[in-house]
Design a protein around this motif. Sequence first.
Motif, PDB file in Angstrom:
ATOM      1  N   SER A  45     -59.646 -12.774   4.432  1.00  0.00           N
ATOM      2  CA  SER A  45     -59.820 -13.478   3.270  1.00  0.00           C
ATOM      3  C   SER A  45     -60.388 -12.725   2.101  1.00  0.00           C
ATOM      4  O   SER A  45     -60.485 -13.082   0.859  1.00  0.00           O
ATOM      5  CB  SER A  45     -60.442 -14.910   3.588  1.00  0.00           C
ATOM      6  N   LEU A  46     -60.972 -11.743   2.248  1.00  0.00           N
ATOM      7  CA  LEU A  46     -61.615 -10.768   1.439  1.00  0.00           C
ATOM      8  C   LEU A  46     -60.811 -10.199   0.447  1.00  0.00           C
ATOM      9  O   LEU A  46     -59.638  -9.803   0.624  1.00  0.00           O
ATOM     10  CB  LEU A  46     -62.548  -9.561   2.168  1.00  0.00           C
ATOM     11  N   PRO A  47     -61.236 -10.217  -0.687  1.00  0.00           N
ATOM     12  CA  PRO A  47     -60.410  -9.796  -1.924  1.00  0.00           C
ATOM     13  C   PRO A  47     -60.572  -8.028  -2.022  1.00  0.00           C
ATOM     14  O   PRO A  47     -61.496  -7.674  -1.570  1.00  0.00           O
ATOM     15  CB  PRO A  47     -61.034 -10.259  -3.272  1.00  0.00           C
ATOM     16  N   VAL A  48     -59.347  -7.280  -1.813  1.00  0.00           N
ATOM     17  CA  VAL A  48     -59.247  -6.027  -1.863  1.00  0.00           C
ATOM     18  C   VAL A  48     -58.534  -5.484  -3.019  1.00  0.00           C
ATOM     19  O   VAL A  48     -57.411  -6.167  -3.336  1.00  0.00           O
ATOM     20  CB  VAL A  48     -58.605  -5.655  -0.683  1.00  0.00           C
ATOM     21  N   ARG A  49     -59.003  -4.391  -3.667  1.00  0.00           N
ATOM     22  CA  ARG A  49     -58.420  -3.989  -4.695  1.00  0.00           C
ATOM     23  C   ARG A  49     -57.360  -2.902  -4.373  1.00  0.00           C
ATOM     24  O   ARG A  49     -57.508  -2.490  -3.283  1.00  0.00           O
ATOM     25  CB  ARG A  49     -59.270  -2.881  -5.730  1.00  0.00           C
ATOM     26  N   GLU A  50     -56.045  -2.918  -4.850  1.00  0.00           N
ATOM     27  CA  GLU A  50     -55.069  -2.219  -4.503  1.00  0.00           C
ATOM     28  C   GLU A  50     -55.207  -0.705  -4.067  1.00  0.00           C
ATOM     29  O   GLU A  50     -54.706  -0.316  -3.279  1.00  0.00           O
ATOM     30  CB  GLU A  50     -53.828  -2.361  -5.570  1.00  0.00           C
ATOM     31  N   THR A  51     -56.042  -0.026  -4.890  1.00  0.00           N
ATOM     32  CA  THR A  51     -56.680   1.259  -4.369  1.00  0.00           C
ATOM     33  C   THR A  51     -57.211   1.518  -3.425  1.00  0.00           C
ATOM     34  O   THR A  51     -57.161   2.444  -3.024  1.00  0.00           O
ATOM     35  CB  THR A  51     -57.326   1.917  -5.871  1.00  0.00           C
ATOM     36  N   ALA A  52     -57.894   0.620  -2.843  1.00  0.00           N
ATOM     37  CA  ALA A  52     -58.610   0.441  -1.583  1.00  0.00           C
ATOM     38  C   ALA A  52     -57.712   0.042  -0.385  1.00  0.00           C
ATOM     39  O   ALA A  52     -58.086   0.389   0.515  1.00  0.00           O
ATOM     40  CB  ALA A  52     -59.959  -0.413  -1.817  1.00  0.00           C
ATOM     41  N   VAL A  53     -56.649  -0.415  -0.581  1.00  0.00           N
ATOM     42  CA  VAL A  53     -55.785  -0.773   0.826  1.00  0.00           C
ATOM     43  C   VAL A  53     -55.430   0.461   1.357  1.00  0.00           C
ATOM     44  O   VAL A  53     -55.030   1.393   0.818  1.00  0.00           O
ATOM     45  CB  VAL A  53     -54.487  -1.615   0.033  1.00  0.00           C
ATOM     46  N   MET A  54     -55.710   0.611   2.735  1.00  0.00           N
ATOM     47  CA  MET A  54     -55.511   1.754   3.643  1.00  0.00           C
ATOM     48  C   MET A  54     -54.402   1.458   4.507  1.00  0.00           C
ATOM     49  O   MET A  54     -54.534   1.483   5.700  1.00  0.00           O
ATOM     50  CB  MET A  54     -56.513   2.334   4.143  1.00  0.00           C
ATOM     51  N   GLU A  55     -53.151   1.008   4.180  1.00  0.00           N
ATOM     52  CA  GLU A  55     -52.133   0.601   5.050  1.00  0.00           C
ATOM     53  C   GLU A  55     -51.050   1.757   5.111  1.00  0.00           C
ATOM     54  O   GLU A  55     -50.764   2.469   4.265  1.00  0.00           O
ATOM     55  CB  GLU A  55     -51.508  -0.869   4.859  1.00  0.00           C
TER      56      GLU A  55
END
Length: 55
Positions: A45-55
């Motif tokens: 449920s935590l908001p994540v900025r696109e630049t921070a996503v590590m998938e």
Amino acid sequence: MARTKPKSDKVLTIRLPEKELLRLEAYCIMDGKTKTEVIRQFIHSLPVRETAVME
């Protein structure tokens, strides 16, 4: 013995004051979920900025 968990599972150990642990456990009992399920649900449920996503 057969492995039951995917290899990607990581273990996270945290320290909580007893009051917070009791609150988490009470929530789990009321909601019928494990501590792991509740914590995963919170993380998702935590908001994540696109630049921070590590998938």
